[in-house]
Design a protein around this motif. Structure first.
Motif, short mmCIF file in Angstrom:
data_model
loop_
_atom_site.label_atom_id
_atom_site.label_comp_id
_atom_site.label_asym_id
_atom_site.label_seq_id
_atom_site.Cartn_x
_atom_site.Cartn_y
_atom_site.Cartn_z
N THR A 106 -3.77 -10.87 1.30
CA THR A 106 -4.39 -11.47 0.12
C THR A 106 -3.49 -11.36 -1.10
OG1 THR A 106 -6.60 -10.95 0.97
CG2 THR A 106 -6.42 -11.41 -1.38
N VAL A 107 -2.88 -10.19 -1.27
CA VAL A 107 -2.00 -9.99 -2.43
C VAL A 107 -0.79 -10.91 -2.36
CG1 VAL A 107 -0.48 -8.33 -3.58
CG2 VAL A 107 -2.77 -7.63 -2.85
N THR A 108 -0.16 -10.99 -1.19
CA THR A 108 1.03 -11.84 -1.07
C THR A 108 0.69 -13.32 -1.15
OG1 THR A 108 0.84 -11.71 1.35
CG2 THR A 108 2.30 -10.13 0.26
N ARG A 109 -0.50 -13.69 -0.70
CA ARG A 109 -0.88 -15.10 -0.70
C ARG A 109 -1.19 -15.61 -2.11
NH1 ARG A 109 -3.52 -18.78 3.08
NH2 ARG A 109 -3.21 -17.19 4.66
N PHE A 110 -1.88 -14.81 -2.90
CA PHE A 110 -2.37 -15.28 -4.19
C PHE A 110 -1.59 -14.72 -5.38
CE2 PHE A 110 -6.02 -15.71 -1.32
CZ PHE A 110 -6.26 -17.06 -1.48
N THR A 111 -0.51 -14.00 -5.11
CA THR A 111 0.39 -13.54 -6.18
C THR A 111 1.82 -13.78 -5.73
OG1 THR A 111 0.72 -11.27 -5.40
CG2 THR A 111 -1.27 -11.70 -6.71
N ASN A 112 2.75 -13.51 -6.58
CA ASN A 112 4.17 -13.62 -6.23
C ASN A 112 4.78 -12.28 -5.86
OD1 ASN A 112 4.41 -16.44 -6.67
ND2 ASN A 112 4.44 -16.09 -8.88
N LEU A 113 3.94 -11.29 -5.62
CA LEU A 113 4.44 -9.96 -5.29
C LEU A 113 4.98 -9.93 -3.86
CD1 LEU A 113 1.62 -7.77 -6.87
CD2 LEU A 113 3.91 -8.18 -7.78
N PRO A 114 6.06 -9.20 -3.61
CA PRO A 114 6.61 -9.11 -2.26
C PRO A 114 5.74 -8.26 -1.35
CG PRO A 114 7.84 -7.70 -3.75
CD PRO A 114 6.90 -8.50 -4.61
N TRP A 115 5.97 -8.35 -0.05
CA TRP A 115 5.15 -7.65 0.93
C TRP A 115 5.18 -6.13 0.76
CZ3 TRP A 115 6.07 -4.33 5.12
CH2 TRP A 115 4.99 -4.17 5.99
N PRO A 116 6.34 -5.50 0.52
CA PRO A 116 6.32 -4.04 0.34
C PRO A 116 5.43 -3.58 -0.81
CG PRO A 116 8.56 -4.79 0.71
CD PRO A 116 7.73 -6.02 0.51
N VAL A 117 5.39 -4.37 -1.89
CA VAL A 117 4.52 -4.02 -3.01
C VAL A 117 3.06 -4.15 -2.59
CG1 VAL A 117 3.83 -4.62 -5.36
CG2 VAL A 117 6.25 -4.70 -4.70
N ALA A 118 2.76 -5.17 -1.80
CA ALA A 118 1.39 -5.36 -1.32
C ALA A 118 0.95 -4.19 -0.44
CB ALA A 118 1.29 -6.68 -0.54
N VAL A 119 1.85 -3.69 0.38
CA VAL A 119 1.54 -2.52 1.21
C VAL A 119 1.28 -1.30 0.33
CG1 VAL A 119 2.45 -0.92 2.93
CG2 VAL A 119 2.82 -3.37 3.20
N GLY A 179 -12.72 14.97 4.32
CA GLY A 179 -13.39 13.75 3.87
C GLY A 179 -12.41 12.73 3.31
N TRP A 180 -11.41 13.23 2.57
CA TRP A 180 -10.42 12.31 2.00
C TRP A 180 -9.60 11.64 3.10
CZ3 TRP A 180 -5.09 11.93 2.12
CH2 TRP A 180 -4.56 10.95 1.27
N VAL A 181 -9.19 12.42 4.10
CA VAL A 181 -8.40 11.86 5.21
C VAL A 181 -9.23 10.80 5.94
CG1 VAL A 181 -7.31 12.37 7.43
CG2 VAL A 181 -6.96 13.90 5.48
N CYS A 182 -10.49 11.11 6.22
CA CYS A 182 -11.36 10.13 6.89
C CYS A 182 -11.51 8.87 6.04
CB CYS A 182 -12.74 10.75 7.15
SG CYS A 182 -12.77 12.05 8.40
N GLY A 183 -11.76 9.06 4.75
CA GLY A 183 -11.93 7.92 3.86
C GLY A 183 -10.67 7.11 3.69
N PHE A 184 -9.53 7.79 3.61
CA PHE A 184 -8.25 7.09 3.45
C PHE A 184 -7.97 6.17 4.62
CE2 PHE A 184 -3.71 7.01 4.55
CZ PHE A 184 -3.21 6.33 3.45
N PHE A 185 -8.04 6.70 5.83
CA PHE A 185 -7.73 5.88 7.00
C PHE A 185 -8.80 4.81 7.24
CE2 PHE A 185 -4.97 9.50 8.19
CZ PHE A 185 -3.81 8.79 8.41
N THR A 186 -10.04 5.12 6.95
CA THR A 186 -11.09 4.12 7.13
C THR A 186 -10.88 2.94 6.20
OG1 THR A 186 -12.70 5.79 7.85
CG2 THR A 186 -13.57 3.70 7.04
N HIS A 187 -10.63 3.21 4.92
CA HIS A 187 -10.38 2.12 3.97
C HIS A 187 -9.05 1.41 4.27
CE1 HIS A 187 -13.62 4.07 1.69
NE2 HIS A 187 -13.75 2.91 1.08
N LEU A 188 -8.08 2.15 4.78
CA LEU A 188 -6.81 1.54 5.13
C LEU A 188 -6.99 0.52 6.25
CD1 LEU A 188 -3.70 1.76 4.53
CD2 LEU A 188 -3.60 3.31 6.50
N PHE A 189 -7.82 0.84 7.24
CA PHE A 189 -8.03 -0.05 8.37
C PHE A 189 -9.02 -1.16 8.03
CE2 PHE A 189 -6.96 3.52 11.62
CZ PHE A 189 -5.64 3.49 11.18
N VAL A 190 -10.09 -0.81 7.31
CA VAL A 190 -11.10 -1.81 6.99
C VAL A 190 -10.53 -2.89 6.07
CG1 VAL A 190 -13.26 -2.20 5.73
CG2 VAL A 190 -13.10 -0.31 7.36
N PHE A 191 -9.72 -2.48 5.09
CA PHE A 191 -9.17 -3.42 4.11
C PHE A 191 -7.72 -3.78 4.43
CE2 PHE A 191 -12.73 -1.45 1.97
CZ PHE A 191 -13.32 -2.52 1.30
#
Length: 253
Positions: free
Chosen positions: A79-92, A61-73
């Motif tokens: 969004t994080v890089t656009r509205f904050t000053n955080l770099p892309w690796p941190v956003a990932v 269930g966790w594996v299914c939920g992890f990949f589903t939320h990873l792809f859906v969101f």
């Protein structure tokens, strides 16, 4: 070390469910995918539960939920890089942490469902949708998202939410996935297919669409007789690096 066949097939099924679930909410709005998005995972769930009865459903269930939320969101990194000053690796990293934490909802969902199936003798077509509705309603989510939310594009069916809320719509979508997966599992195992769950799911969805069609007709009549009102909505979409101060933000708008 490569995964064995017993582990690789459920892993592939988890990815399949994630791809179908995320594909249902793309810009083309293929809402019909949600009626089969959970089938790959549910097809292997009985096997996972049988081979690893204690931790199998929880981890699966966790594996299914992890990949589903990873792809859906997947949009979360932009969004994080656009509205904050955080770099892309941190956003990932934020996206991975988000998917990992929200995957716990699915872990609890499948674990509790299988406990009801094996110990309380609940039929799986009832346990899976019932437990999911409870988990989705009471477990916290940063960005609330539920299986079946893409059905707002399927207008006749979506009207059933006026009767039982989004919980009823979600229940019917998960029920249909469970019944279809169960029929395919029995066919693959050369067992007798129980058509009752599938017939119940199809009948319930058809009844919901019938109600929705009538409800939409009455709404159209009400709107046709109502006076017109003009409204406007403005949402500034200013990146954080551009919004350095009130004056500059206002100038750029």
């Amino acid at each position: 070390m490569p995964l064995s066949r017993e582990k690789s097939l459920p892993f592939a099924a988890a990815l399949g469910t994630a791809v179908l679930s995320s594909g249902a909410i793309t810009r083309w709005n293929p809402w019909v995918l949600e009626w089969a998005a959970l089938v790959p995972a549910f097809f292997f769930l009985p096997e996972v539960s049988k081979r690893w009865p204690d931790r199998g459903p929880l981890l699966f269930g966790w594996v299914c939920g992890f990949f589903t939320h990873l792809f859906v969101f997947r949009w979360l990194t932009e969004t994080v890089t656009r509205f904050t000053n955080l770099p892309w690796p941190v956003a990932v990293g934020i996206l991975l942490l988000f998917a990992a934490s929200h995957g716990l909802l699915w872990a609890l969902w499948l674990f509790a469902s299988e406990r009801l199936v094996h110990y309380a003798r609940w039929p799986r077509p009832l346990a899976l949708p019932a437990v999911y509705v409870v988990c989705a309603a009471f477990l916290p989510q940063l960005f609330p998202w539920f299986v079946g939310m893409a059905q707002h594009h399927f207008h006749p069916f979506a009207q059933i939410a006026a009767v039982g809320g989004i919980e009823l719509a979600v229940f019917l979508v998960v029920l249909a996935n469970t019944a279809l997966a169960g029929a395919l599992r029995a066919f693959a195992d050369r067992e007798k297919v129980s058509w009752k769950p599938l017939a119940a799911a199809v009948g319930a969805a058809a009844a919901a669409c019938f109600y929705g069609t009538i409800h939409l007709s009455s709404v159209d009549e009400t709107l046709a007789a109502a006076p017109e009102v003009r409204v406007a909505l403005l949402q500034p979409n200013v990146e954080a690096k551009l919004a350095k101060g009130p004056t500059e933000s206002a100038d750029r708008l």
